[in-house]
Write a protein that holds these residues in place. Structure first.
Motif: not given
Length: 385
Positions: A103-111, A132-137
């Protein structure tokens, strides 16, 4: 030529989209009054009592309990927060650990358009969402076939949980093409206009044999809407920001059922699915023992892809590398005497005993197939498939 779908009206997708926040309360109220849903819950939780004269009053109690527990559900977010505690409890009770990577390779606010391998009807997208949810996404919208929505309450439950409908039951070429075009438009609209990520399986149906392969027809469907507008294939695919995802289960709660189905297909040429078999699979997949579970997110596809086959190959290559191999996979390969020149990892007696105990529960007629289901991911990793 206009190559944009930006002017599409949201009402265009009403027959397939998830429910919106303003619809949630009415749907929840409808579900709490649904006698079929309450009886189904009763049958699942208390199968013996559901067959007695107490079924009717107990179903009423189930309805009352549902009404109390869902009284504060007024939005999709409310529902997913409510479900989170049950997911955590399910993970604690049916797994020996849940891990996430990438998940660190993906932007939080990107779809993104997440394409994953498919092993379990409900748990695959559920585990992706939980990761996703538990990692704030933000959670994803989930593609689900209408073959699973034979009951109105099932459709309501799925659409409340951000699922949208893939109309597989469309009849005739014209109706099927219209359904796939609508689906393609919805996926583009969701990702690019509403900024909502999508989860979809890499092919129709689960990989019951443990061989993960992306169907190029899925990729062609993605392009369908923009192909009509004259947009180049490579640009349309790039805009979707496709991210491969690999889900790995140490043990499959439905391994014997899948083995039975595959053996029957081999011997008789077909398999007749029971009317409520998918519902059983969903329930058993949720409640059954899974061992360790791992979700690995890949990186967005980049490059000039010439066609759907090239995209499918790129997805498969990431999933092959991301898939986490467990002792159950290696020990199954060993039991089939197909290790070859590969150096098998060593395992302690306790790990081997747990694997053999699990294998012993499988009827003799299905054991070869059972072992193949677990061994195939290793073969895939080694390039033997």
């Amino acid at each position: 030529m206009d190559t944009s779908l930006a002017n599409t009206s949201p009402e265009t997708f009403d027959e397939i989209r998830p429910y919106r926040d303003e619809e949630v309360r009415d749907v929840v109220d409808r579900l709490t009054k649904d006698a079929e849903l309450s009886h189904s819950i009763l049958r699942f939780k208390f199968p013996r009592l559901a067959k007695t004269g107490l079924a009717k009053p107990l179903s009423w109690l189930v309805q009352r309990t549902l009404n109390q527990r869902l009284a504060k559900i007024n939005s999709v977010h409310d529902l997913q927060v409510y479900v989170e505690s049950y997911m955590a409890q399910m993970i604690a009770n049916t797994t020996q650990g849940f891990t996430v990577e990438g998940l660190e390779q993906l932007f939080k606010n990107e779809s993104y358009l997440f394409i994953s391998n498919h092993r379990d009807i409900a748990m695959d997208p559920a585990f992706v969402n939980y990761a996703l949810h538990v990692n704030g996404r933000d959670t994803v919208r989930i593609a689900i076939g209408d073959n699973l929505l034979k009951k109105n309450y099932v459709s309501d439950l799925m659409r409340l949980n951000k699922s949208f409908i893939v109309q597989r039951s469309a009849k005739g070429v014209r109706q099927m093409m219209a359904a796939f075009n609508l689906l393609s438009r919805y996926i583009h609209h969701s990702i690019k206009e509403e900024k909502q990520s999508i989860w979809i399986a890499q092919k129709e149906g689960r990989a019951k044999d443990g061989i993960d392969r992306t169907d190029p027809a899925i990729i062609k469907m993605f392009y369908m809407a923009e192909k009509k507008l004259g947009k180049p294939f490579c640009e349309s695919i790039a805009d979707l920001k496709i991210v491969p995802v690999a889900l790995s289960y140490e043990y499959d709660p439905l391994d014997i059922d899948k083995s039975r189905e595959l053996v029957q297909k081999q011997q008789e040429g077909h398999y007749a699915k029971g009317e409520f078999e998918d519902i059983y699979s969903i329930a058993h997949g949720i409640a059954g023992f899974k061992g360790r579970v791992h979700v690995a997110f890949g990186t967005p596809l980049t490059g000039e892809f010439a066609d759907a086959d090239a995209v499918a190959t790129a997805v498969d290559e990431q999933i092959r590398k991301l898939y986490k191999l467990y002792p159950s996979n290696y020990l199954a390969l060993d039991a089939l005497n197909e290790v070859g020149d590969f150096t098998l990892p060593t395992f302690d007696a306790k790990t081997k005993a747990a694997f053999n105990a699990r294998l012993a529960t499988c009827p003799e007629a299905y054991k070869q197939q059972w072992l193949s289901i677990y061994a195939n991911p290793v073969k895939n990793f080694l390039g033997r498939l």
